[in-house]
Design an enzyme around this catalytic site. Structure first.
Site, PDB file in Angstrom:
ATOM      1  N   LYS A  44      16.410 -61.356  46.309  1.00  0.00           N
ATOM      2  CA  LYS A  44      15.768 -60.324  47.109  1.00  0.00           C
ATOM      3  C   LYS A  44      14.678 -59.565  46.368  1.00  0.00           C
ATOM      4  CE  LYS A  44      16.439 -60.017  50.667  1.00  0.00           C
ATOM      5  NZ  LYS A  44      16.475 -60.505  52.047  1.00  0.00           N
TER       6      LYS A  44
HETATM    7  N1  PMP Z   1      22.450 -63.995  49.192  1.00  0.00           N
HETATM    8  C1  PMP Z   1      22.526 -62.702  48.873  1.00  0.00           C
HETATM    9  C2  PMP Z   1      23.495 -62.284  47.809  1.00  0.00           C
HETATM   10  C3  PMP Z   1      21.707 -61.766  49.528  1.00  0.00           C
HETATM   11  O1  PMP Z   1      21.789 -60.455  49.209  1.00  0.00           O
HETATM   12  C4  PMP Z   1      20.827 -62.219  50.536  1.00  0.00           C
HETATM   13  C5  PMP Z   1      19.954 -61.261  51.289  1.00  0.00           C
HETATM   14  N2  PMP Z   1      20.578 -60.208  51.930  1.00  0.00           N
HETATM   15  C6  PMP Z   1      20.784 -63.582  50.857  1.00  0.00           C
HETATM   16  C7  PMP Z   1      21.615 -64.442  50.140  1.00  0.00           C
HETATM   17  C8  PMP Z   1      19.935 -64.130  51.972  1.00  0.00           C
HETATM   18  O2  PMP Z   1      18.552 -64.134  51.770  1.00  0.00           O
HETATM   19  P1  PMP Z   1      17.552 -63.952  52.982  1.00  0.00           P
HETATM   20  O3  PMP Z   1      17.559 -62.483  53.349  1.00  0.00           O
HETATM   21  O4  PMP Z   1      16.226 -64.376  52.442  1.00  0.00           O
HETATM   22  O5  PMP Z   1      17.996 -64.776  54.136  1.00  0.00           O
END
Ligand code: PMP
Length: 340
Positions: A44
């Site tokens: 992120k």
């Molecule tokens: N894994 C973790 C630990 C996250 O914090 C997030 C985002 N909230 C994601 C995966 C998913 O990423 P995205 O928001 O780009 O879909």
């Protein structure tokens, strides 16, 4: 001198790691993009930097301004650190169900943290709507809006996608990841398909979310079950999800996620959080479904450090339907084959 221009210059350009045992067991190259090595500790950081720089370009975020965001934690950590480096304050609205480690970390790096009870998106008490209102009420406030702000997808299109293409020398045949906002999946899937429309793009969903339902069946109705994974598990088509070009989707049981997390620690030396376990499980499903010879890339989102009080507390796990179990990787692969 070979210097990085401040904190923001260290985001991205993460290694792509071959997961040796799973690659050998499936006859595929299973590769993990090491996003946990970003300076704020997660994938992120990219969304945070992309959203902040886009808002600066558009004049939405002015010097001395305050970034306000609703987040499960990692985006907040990225925003707070980017904000510190660029001179912005940060206010984070976070569901109070998220791990205490993330809240402590956010406070330690100077964010104002406002934990709120969980509420569905349709409810005005949902953490995103609260963040939106708070930004409007805050002098010089800017709502990052990671779910529907497509600067998130655009940053992955501009950085994560090209890095994966270059690191695999264009040999990537499949990309699979789970969805929180959908920014990673949308940005990387559209970039890889712009280079080679034969690259298979795949969503892997935890139980209790409805992205598998959306991509497989075109509706959001199948959202049964539950998962302990934080940061993923989406139940609506965000503006970032709407940009994704997806060929296939799978669901992954938390039992299999836990088996993978233990395997990655003990046999690969990788200490990762639950969403990374879901993602690697998705890569194994792509490998088993399509057979040997594929080059499959997934995302290692963050480390297990932020979830120590949960992932390593058997009492907490048992309360969350994960009783002690000694499932070997080989037995897990057999179970996955039977599900395909
Ligand atoms: N894994 C973790 C630990 C996250 O914090 C997030 C985002 N909230 C994601 C995966 C998913 O990423 P995205 O928001 O780009 O879909």
């Amino acid at each position: 001198m070979k210097l990085s221009p401040g904190f923001c210059g260290t985001i991205g350009k993460t290694p792509l790691i071959r997961l040796n045992k799973l690659s050998n067991a499936t006859g595929c190259e299973i590769l993990g993009k090491a996003e946990f090595l970003n300076p704020g500790g997660s994938v992120k950081d990219r969304a945070a930097l992309g959203i902040v720089e886009d808002a600066e370009r558009r004049g939405l975020l002015k010097p001395g301004g305050t970034i306000v965001e609703g987040t499960a934690g990692n985006t907040g950590i990225g925003l707070a650190l980017v904000g510190n480096a660029k001179g912005y304050k940060t206010i984070i609205v976070i569901p109070n169900t998220q791990s205490p480690e993330k809240m402590d970390l956010l406070r330690a790096i100077g964010a104002e943290v406002q934990p709120v009870p969980p509420a569905p998106y349709s409810d005005q008490g949902n953490y995103n709507h609260i963040a939106n209102r708070l930004a409007e009420e805050t002098d010089n406030g800017f709502w990052a809006n990671q779910f529907d702000n497509v600067a998130n997808t655009e940053f992955h299109f501009a950085t994560t996608g090209p890095e994966i293409w270059d690191q695999t020398e264009g040999k990537v045949t499949a990309f699979v990841t789970s969805i929180g906002t959908g920014g990673t999946l949308a940005g990387v899937s559209t970039y890889l398909k712009s280079q080679n429309d034969q690259v298979q793009t795949v969503c892997v969903d935890p139980y209790g979310a409805s992205m598998w339902s959306w991509f497989k069946h075109g509706h959001l109705d199948f959202d049964d079950g539950d998962s302990i994974a934080e940061g993923i598990g989406q139940s609506r088509v965000t503006d970032n999800v709407a940009k994704a070009k997806i060929d296939n989707a799978y669901r992954l049981h938390d039992r299999h996620m836990m088996c993978i997390l233990k395997h990655l620690i003990n046999e690969e030396g990788l200490f990762l959080g639950a969403s990374s376990g879901i993602n690697v499980g998705g890569a194994v499903k792509v490998a088993l479904d399509g057979g040997p010879g594929q080059t499959i890339v997934t995302v290692l989102c963050d480390t297990a450090q932020k979830y120590m009080s949960r992932l390593f507390d058997q009492e907490w796990l048992t309360e969350n339907d994960l009783p002690p179990e000694d499932l070997s990787i080989d037995a897990m692969i057999e179970e996955m084959k039977a599900e395909l």
